[in-house]
Design a protein around this motif. Structure first.
Motif, PDB file in Angstrom:
ATOM      1  N   SER A   1      71.820  46.820  33.854  1.00  0.00           N
ATOM      2  CA  SER A   1      71.375  45.411  34.263  1.00  0.00           C
ATOM      3  C   SER A   1      70.281  45.442  35.673  1.00  0.00           C
ATOM      4  O   SER A   1      69.406  44.893  35.556  1.00  0.00           O
ATOM      5  CB  SER A   1      72.480  44.619  34.942  1.00  0.00           C
ATOM      6  N   ALA A   2      70.693  46.451  36.538  1.00  0.00           N
ATOM      7  CA  ALA A   2      69.726  46.758  37.524  1.00  0.00           C
ATOM      8  C   ALA A   2      68.259  47.103  36.937  1.00  0.00           C
ATOM      9  O   ALA A   2      67.333  46.798  37.567  1.00  0.00           O
ATOM     10  CB  ALA A   2      70.361  47.809  38.547  1.00  0.00           C
ATOM     11  N   GLU A   3      68.331  48.188  36.113  1.00  0.00           N
ATOM     12  CA  GLU A   3      67.241  48.690  35.691  1.00  0.00           C
ATOM     13  C   GLU A   3      66.281  47.540  34.998  1.00  0.00           C
ATOM     14  O   GLU A   3      64.976  47.309  35.216  1.00  0.00           O
ATOM     15  CB  GLU A   3      67.573  49.647  34.598  1.00  0.00           C
ATOM     16  N   ILE A   4      66.900  46.589  34.027  1.00  0.00           N
ATOM     17  CA  ILE A   4      66.190  45.741  33.582  1.00  0.00           C
ATOM     18  C   ILE A   4      65.752  44.445  34.428  1.00  0.00           C
ATOM     19  O   ILE A   4      64.833  44.069  34.429  1.00  0.00           O
ATOM     20  CB  ILE A   4      66.950  44.915  32.179  1.00  0.00           C
ATOM     21  N   LEU A   5      66.432  44.525  35.751  1.00  0.00           N
ATOM     22  CA  LEU A   5      65.923  43.315  36.822  1.00  0.00           C
ATOM     23  C   LEU A   5      64.979  44.122  37.547  1.00  0.00           C
ATOM     24  O   LEU A   5      64.445  43.711  38.653  1.00  0.00           O
ATOM     25  CB  LEU A   5      67.228  43.369  37.395  1.00  0.00           C
ATOM     26  N   GLY A   6      64.269  45.368  37.373  1.00  0.00           N
ATOM     27  CA  GLY A   6      63.378  46.000  37.830  1.00  0.00           C
ATOM     28  C   GLY A   6      63.587  47.031  38.994  1.00  0.00           C
ATOM     29  O   GLY A   6      62.803  47.589  39.815  1.00  0.00           O
TER      30      GLY A   6
END
Lengths: 548, 353
Positions: free
Chosen positions: A175-180
């Motif tokens: 999730s964190a990765e996809i949120l940048g």
């Protein structure tokens, strides 16, 4: 029905009463006695003495540095163990606990052989520089103390933190990765907060162990560097009971506070659970080149620091660094009878250890049951009894037993029962906790089933619960045995020469520079401990982490 | 906001499972659902689009731009995971603001965006709650708000409602649909539930064994399944097999287990055909017709607004839906439970391989 209940209370109360008689009463009365009797220095004199303050400061500083170093060495290992996918991972995970079951005095021998004068690294350096004198001696003084503590505790950090990391839901990081978030912010914002309880718990545990460390400081400190623990022993030897009691009191206040904090944190860490099956791992090939370099460097470092001393014990058993030859003298020492022989200590080790194991199990089972009891106050009381030995140092336990039990009963002439009692008390937290975990994992439905089939309480315990508990009891027993044969602090404190165990004999031999004798004895202890560890692994199928 | 093209995407795993080649286009602003049984590869496909799994072959185009090799965080995607995966160490507000913060939005803009989304999803009161203090349904809304915060071009939803109870699930389906239409974000939704897929999607792609079996609107898929798997999976399928005996101007006569049934389609005589016929298109009569198929009624289950009747046709269960209460009461009184059944030839669908 009422009769059965009171019978139950007797069984549950029995270990608690024993702990009162052999732990709380001796320790508290020796402190009171030492402070009141006026022999030696008073409490005020002791704490205002420069030397006490220096010792306390040194104890705290070495424990802090050791803790930081253990965290620095352990954290990358924890991340690798949680994230890197490789063959034999379960084996590595199992092996990591090995340093933890090794007796400290054996670690001392391994360190001298690996990092000390004419040790393996020194020999290589000497060969490279064509020097005939020793170049480097890391197994001595503050450096030796801190390195040995790191050796001991980095695996602990690896184990606790990697377990926590594996409980982190991988979708959180995704999730964190996809949120940048890049890998740095992911670690800082997601992973670090998640592992923080485990990280703090392992830091406190490490600090606690280093704070109460005795054999390593005694061996490497050369009397110059002393922890509180060493100083208590020293004060007792010089009959300054006032100082010994004052120091014990200060130490207990600090360690019990730490132990309680550790337990509190442990409770927090227990509650967070997530899927472990889907933990995201990557194989080595997936890493970038510079990452591969870092990983390889780290593994080499770990191999030298943690694998090295263990492997060196084998060399220590054969190589005499004074005469610079390989010899079997160490092993002939082990079969030699008489005052200078190693046979008596070996027999003592096995005999005391065996008795302590038996006692640990006998006390540990009702203690674990008491923890589960519905009677108000009983669980709290039993868990206090289990935890106290973690917060009260071995030397303090020995000091209490010696002064309050052995001297009045005349056992100080041949104090072997006192050694067994001390070893039992020291190993008990681990035994009781192992059995407690086993007890917790029994499906309550099975017990209800036994009840519904008409089993009496006694039948239920003997035919259903105890058979289910057997693996945990065995693991607890083996744990107790490993702790007992490796125990040196309390044993050294209590033992007269005829009571020396192998662990004490190693220290004794090191003192008179009988290195191969110490090495061969260490090898015996290592083999015993590794055998014990393999047995534990075999029985518990790799679920040992919970014991800590 | 973005058009997605998957061109021959392939990924093989070490355990031998293979996904693809997958060809799929998702139109700008469309909500497309990947529907399939568990293990069919729908989540893997979604994770390839997200970038968590690298495709070994093929191209993944966002508005014509190839995305292979670009890390997930640079793909401008919002994603809601199966476990929702809200950050437990942060408040609801911090969760939603995480994306904008990572993108270094100004504080004012972030606050404004979070409040806008909170209003859209009705979670304004929750903003300063801890994650442990909100319910499952609320968590889904927060997860959706968090995924939308950075105004992603593409929204990916991986079975986001599977852990919820049926009523809440239905409510959130409508809500997701409403919000998706409102923000007009291209969306790919993964689910194994046909009801959910049909309720929410513009189009549905049915996946099986790592391949796409059929793509179409829910109506198209239901009325015209292209093969046996789709027919059976969508539950529209009484799938029967037979040999073509006669053809005449698109009208076929197929021999199924010794009974001749009329169908429509282009086939040759002697060909083996499979066809599906929907339960509601089959008619049952108690009077026996010599020419039509006969079977034994084995169960009658009342359902909302209809009855589900199972007829045993030579050891093959045929599912029939009927609304005719009178027929049902007569069937219940019928002693030998023998019935005849038939259907209009043009309602049966001949299935491909």
């Amino acid at each position: 029905m009422i009769k059965q209940e009171s019978w139950g209370y007797v069984v549950l109360a029995f270990p608690i009463v024993l702990m009162f008689i052999f732990l709380i009463f001796p320790v508290s009365s020796v402190i009171v006695y030492g402070l009141m009797s006026g022999t030696g220095s008073s409490f005020i004199e002791t704490i205002s003495a420069y030397y006490t303050q220096y010792t306390l400061a040194f104890t705290i500083v070495q424990a802090s540095i050791s803790t930081i170093l253990a965290l620095l060495v352990g954290l990358p290992g924890a991340m690798l163990l949680a994230r890197l996918r490789f063959h034999g991972k379960s084996l590595v995970r199992a092996l990591i606990i090995v340093p933890f079951v090794l007796p400290p005095i054996v670690v001392v021998v391994g360190f001298i052989q690996m990092f000390g004068s004419f040790g393996i690294i020194d020999s290589v350096l000497m060969f490279l520089t064509q020097s005939s004198t020793s170049i480097m001696n890391l197994a001595d003084g503050v450096v030796g103390i801190i390195l040995a503590h790191t050796f001991y505790n980095a695996p602990l950090v690896i184990l606790l933190v990697s377990a926590s990391m594996e409980r982190l839901n991988p979708e959180l990081e995704e999730s964190a990765e996809i949120l940048g978030a890049n890998s740095v912010s992911r670690f800082r914002r997601i992973t670090l907060p998640h592992i923080l309880p485990a990280l703090s718990a392992s830091a406190i545990l490490t600090f606690l162990f280093c704070f109460m460390s005795f054999p390593i400081v005694l061996a490497f400190g050369n009397g110059v560097y002393r922890t509180m623990e060493v100083q208590i022993w020293n004060a007792f030897r010089w009959s300054d009971y006032g100082e010994a009691s004052s120091l014990a009191l200060i130490q207990i206040l600090i360690t019990v506070t730490l132990a309680v904090t550790y337990i509190r944190l442990g409770r927090v860490a227990d509650t967070d659970s997530g899927p472990t099956a889907t933990i995201q791992t990557a194989s080595f090939g997936k890493y970038k080149n510079w990452e591969k370099c870092v990983i390889v460097t780290y593994l080499v470092l770990i191999l030298v620091l943690i694998g090295g001393p263990i492997a060196s014990i084998f060399r220590a058993a054969f190589f005499d660094p004074i005469r610079e030859i390989y010899t079997f003298d160490g092993f002939s020492y082990l079969v030699k009878t008489g005052t200078n022989g190693g046979l008596q200590p070996l027999i003592n080790s096995l005999f005391y250890g065996g008795l302590a194991t038996l006692l640990s199990v006998i006390i540990g089972i009702p203690l674990a049951y008491a923890h589960k009891s519905k009677t108000r106050g009983l669980p709290a009381l039993s868990s206090t009894m289990v935890l106290l030995p973690l917060g009260i140092s071995s030397i303090t336990v020995a000091y209490g037993l010696m002064t309050v039990i052995a001297v009045p009963t005349g056992l100080n002439i041949n104090p072997w029962p006192i050694i067994v009692i001390a070893q039992t008390i020291i190993g008990l937290p681990f035994t009781a906790r192992t059995i407690e975990i086993g007890l917790k994992s029994i499906d309550p439905n099975i017990l209800d089933q036994a009840d519904s089939l008409g089993a009496s309480r006694l039948q239920r315990i003997f035919f259903v619960e105890l058979p289910l508990l057997v693996p945990s009891i065995l693991v607890g027993a083996v744990f107790a045995f490993a702790m007992a044969i490796g125990e040196m602090s309390a044993t050294l404190f209590i033992a007269l020469p005829q009571n020396y165990t192998l662990a004490v004999a190693i220290y004794d031999n090191l003192g008179v520079r009988h290195f191969v004798q110490a090495g061969a004895s260490s090898l015996v202890l290592v083999v015993l401990c590794i055998a014990a560890f393999l047995a534990m692994e075999k029985i518990s199928e790799g679920s040992m982490g919970g014991t800590l | 906001m973005v058009r997605i093209d998957l061109k021959g995407l392939v990924r093989e795993f070490t355990d031998g499972t293979k996904i693809g080649p997958i060809d799929l286009s998702i139109r700008d602003g469309e909500l497309l659902t990947l529907l399939g049984p568990s293990g069919s590869g729908k989540t893997t496909t979604l994770r390839m689009i997200a970038g968590f799994i690298e495709a070994e072959e093929g191209a993944l185009l966002f508005d014509g731009r190839d995305m292979v090799g670009i890390p997930p965080r640079e793909r401008n995607i919002g994603m809601v995971f199966q476990s929702v995966a809200l950050f437990p160490n942060m408040t609801v507000y911090q969760n939603i603001a995480f994306g904008p913060e990572m993108a270094e939005w100004s504080h004012e803009k972030t606050v404004e965006r979070v409040e806008e989304l909170a209003d859209l999803l009705g979670i304004r009161d929750l903003l300063f709650r801890k994650i442990s203090e909100i319910s499952g349904g609320e968590a889904q809304r927060v997860g959706l708000a968090r995924a939308l915060a950075k105004q992603p071009a593409l929204l990916l939803l991986d079975e986001p409602l599977s852990a919820l109870d049926p009523q809440l699930r239905e409510r959130l389906q409508t809500e997701i649909r409403r919000i998706q239409k409102k923000v007009k974000v291209t969306t790919i939704y993964v689910t194994h539930s046909q009801d959910e897929a049909f309720a929410i999607s513009d189009r549905v792609a049915i996946i099986n064994d790592g391949r796409i079996e059929q793509i179409g609107t829910p109506e198209e898929l239901y009325d015209r399944p292209s093969n046996e798997f789709v027919a059976r999976f969508l539950g529209s399928g009484n799938v029967l097999q037979g040999t073509v005996k006669q053809t005449e101007g698109g009208e076929l006569c197929v021999d199924v287990l010794g009974v001749r049934l009329p169908l429509k389609g282009e086939c040759k005589v002697g060909e083996e055909v499979k066809f599906s016929i929907k339960p509601e298109d089959i008619k049952i009569v108690i009077e026996k017709h010599i020419t039509s198929a006969t079977g034994t009624v084995t169960s009658i289950l009342p359902q909302v607004g209809s009855f589900k009747i199972t007829v045993d046709f030579q050891d093959r269960p045929i599912i029939v839906l009927t609304y005719d209460e009178e027929l049902v009461s007569r069937l219940r009184e019928n002693g030998d439970k023998q019935v005849s059944f038939f259907f209009e030839p043009d309602l049966a669908v001949i299935l491909g391989e």
